[in-house]
Design a protein around this motif. Sequence first.
Motif, mmCIF file in Angstrom:
data_model
loop_
_atom_site.group_PDB
_atom_site.id
_atom_site.type_symbol
_atom_site.label_atom_id
_atom_site.label_comp_id
_atom_site.label_asym_id
_atom_site.label_seq_id
_atom_site.Cartn_x
_atom_site.Cartn_y
_atom_site.Cartn_z
ATOM 1 N N PRO A 1 28.537 77.892 1.663
ATOM 2 C CA PRO A 1 29.180 78.971 0.887
ATOM 3 C C PRO A 1 29.972 78.461 -0.313
ATOM 4 O O PRO A 1 30.291 79.223 -1.222
ATOM 5 N N HIS A 2 30.312 77.177 -0.313
ATOM 6 C CA HIS A 2 31.122 76.600 -1.391
ATOM 7 C C HIS A 2 30.280 75.789 -2.371
ATOM 8 O O HIS A 2 30.816 75.123 -3.255
ATOM 9 N N ALA A 3 28.949 75.817 -2.207
ATOM 10 C CA ALA A 3 28.054 75.041 -3.061
ATOM 11 C C ALA A 3 27.501 75.912 -4.191
ATOM 12 O O ALA A 3 27.956 77.032 -4.411
ATOM 13 N N ASN A 4 26.509 75.363 -4.892
ATOM 14 C CA ASN A 4 25.797 76.067 -5.972
ATOM 15 C C ASN A 4 26.671 76.398 -7.181
ATOM 16 O O ASN A 4 26.374 77.331 -7.923
ATOM 17 N N GLN A 5 27.743 75.631 -7.365
ATOM 18 C CA GLN A 5 28.608 75.865 -8.522
ATOM 19 C C GLN A 5 28.508 74.730 -9.535
ATOM 20 O O GLN A 5 29.396 74.561 -10.370
ATOM 21 N N VAL B 1 31.748 64.178 -11.739
ATOM 22 C CA VAL B 1 30.352 63.748 -11.696
ATOM 23 C C VAL B 1 30.015 63.060 -10.379
ATOM 24 O O VAL B 1 30.717 62.142 -9.943
ATOM 25 N N ALA B 2 28.922 63.503 -9.762
ATOM 26 C CA ALA B 2 28.387 62.824 -8.580
ATOM 27 C C ALA B 2 27.016 62.264 -8.940
ATOM 28 O O ALA B 2 26.164 62.987 -9.460
ATOM 29 N N VAL B 3 26.819 60.983 -8.690
ATOM 30 C CA VAL B 3 25.543 60.321 -8.983
ATOM 31 C C VAL B 3 24.855 59.988 -7.667
ATOM 32 O O VAL B 3 25.397 59.246 -6.845
ATOM 33 N N LEU B 4 23.674 60.551 -7.466
ATOM 34 C CA LEU B 4 22.881 60.271 -6.270
ATOM 35 C C LEU B 4 21.713 59.391 -6.715
ATOM 36 O O LEU B 4 20.769 59.863 -7.325
ATOM 37 N N ALA B 5 21.838 58.109 -6.439
ATOM 38 C CA ALA B 5 20.843 57.143 -6.896
ATOM 39 C C ALA B 5 19.943 56.752 -5.736
ATOM 40 O O ALA B 5 20.424 56.311 -4.685
ATOM 41 N N VAL B 6 18.654 56.937 -5.920
ATOM 42 C CA VAL B 6 17.685 56.612 -4.867
ATOM 43 C C VAL B 6 17.073 55.256 -5.160
ATOM 44 O O VAL B 6 16.457 55.054 -6.203
ATOM 45 N N THR C 1 22.421 66.512 0.460
ATOM 46 C CA THR C 1 23.544 65.770 -0.115
ATOM 47 C C THR C 1 24.098 66.480 -1.340
ATOM 48 O O THR C 1 25.307 66.479 -1.588
ATOM 49 N N ILE C 2 23.225 67.105 -2.119
ATOM 50 C CA ILE C 2 23.661 67.878 -3.293
ATOM 51 C C ILE C 2 24.641 68.970 -2.863
ATOM 52 O O ILE C 2 25.678 69.176 -3.497
ATOM 53 N N ILE C 3 24.317 69.665 -1.767
ATOM 54 C CA ILE C 3 25.174 70.746 -1.270
ATOM 55 C C ILE C 3 26.564 70.220 -0.921
ATOM 56 O O ILE C 3 27.583 70.830 -1.269
ATOM 57 N N LEU C 4 26.617 69.070 -0.252
ATOM 58 C CA LEU C 4 27.904 68.487 0.145
ATOM 59 C C LEU C 4 28.724 68.082 -1.078
ATOM 60 O O LEU C 4 29.934 68.305 -1.116
ATOM 61 N N CYS C 5 28.069 67.499 -2.076
ATOM 62 C CA CYS C 5 28.773 67.080 -3.294
ATOM 63 C C CYS C 5 29.332 68.284 -4.050
ATOM 64 O O CYS C 5 30.449 68.243 -4.572
ATOM 65 N N GLU C 6 28.557 69.358 -4.099
ATOM 66 C CA GLU C 6 29.017 70.570 -4.776
ATOM 67 C C GLU C 6 30.221 71.163 -4.055
ATOM 68 O O GLU C 6 31.177 71.609 -4.696
ATOM 69 N N ALA C 7 30.177 71.164 -2.725
ATOM 70 C CA ALA C 7 31.299 71.706 -1.951
ATOM 71 C C ALA C 7 32.553 70.850 -2.128
ATOM 72 O O ALA C 7 33.674 71.336 -1.972
#
Length: 360
Positions: free
Chosen positions: A82-86, A118-123, A171-177
Amino acid sequence: MEENQKKSALKEKDGIPQPEILNASSVQKVLLKRKNQPSAEELIAGILAQDKVALSRAITLVESTNIEHLAKANEIINGCLPHANQSIRIGITGVPGVGKSTFIEAFGKYLTSIGKKVAVLAVDPSSTISHGSILGDKTRMEELVKDENAFIRPSASGETLGGVARKTRETIILCEACGFDTIIIETVGVGQSETAVHSMVDFFLLLKISGAGDELQGIKRGIMEMADTIVINKADGDNVAKAKLAKTEFNRALHLFPAKSSGWIPNVTTCSAFEKTGIDNVWKIIADYFELVKSNNYFEEKRQNQNQFWMMETINEQLKSHFYTHPEISSLLEENKKAVQSNEISPFAAAMNLLEKYFK
């Protein structure tokens, strides 16, 4: 003999005992800390309070292949949803050596300087032999990693085709929250990863370098069609003229492709991540893109389509996992492998037999 032994330099002197290899007290503290794992509720509260430690621990749970962690990970994701997608999600790719890490650090530092988080998710690629990964992105981004408004999380691609970690989407959802308003996803390199990354980001940036023969590849479809902008990096020193020429060539190539459904017209720009020039212009292009797609409702439409896509991908992944871990199938699979190898049965017939047994 006894006298020679006493004079030997290899003999331990009296009164100087060998030090303990491990500190017993430290070991106990580590073991105690491992036992006292925070609950899902505590991790959710920590993430919403913008605690990076809680975020890191939650991502570890999400990425875990331990079946015992699955329920807890799902609870955390549901609590954060509920706190993501922003945020805005930016995918960055390019061939190895194009300077992805240097560019992302320069770009990330610019974004934090204008008030972004900024959150960087590096694969990172996993070895097909040892199954290990270097995970060296934090080392390569030594300035950004120290920035209070930045978070860098390297993840191993594992066995995932295309180089996008299996749990990157969650992981994107968690970073957004956790309050990060700009999510950057760095891929392994040009290849199958682009399709996967394109399906989870809002803006797709392709890094190129001049003088590498890539200009002629611009007329090919695939990666060029997916790019929302092309950035020619390393436009410094003797490469400035070459970069300008490459920019002209790529601009010509982009005109060969059909118009994007977003209404956006892809363009080409140059920059030097090393000298930190042209980075502000890259952000201006991205900002212009988001202004357009949010005004014509394409942004929301794309997000909805992506959610449907990842639902189907998760179903496919779970079906595959359940099939291979099914007790009866596991034993029959080995028998069928041997039969196929000895040409007793065709690969297609063997596969159909296993699937029929599975669905009974």
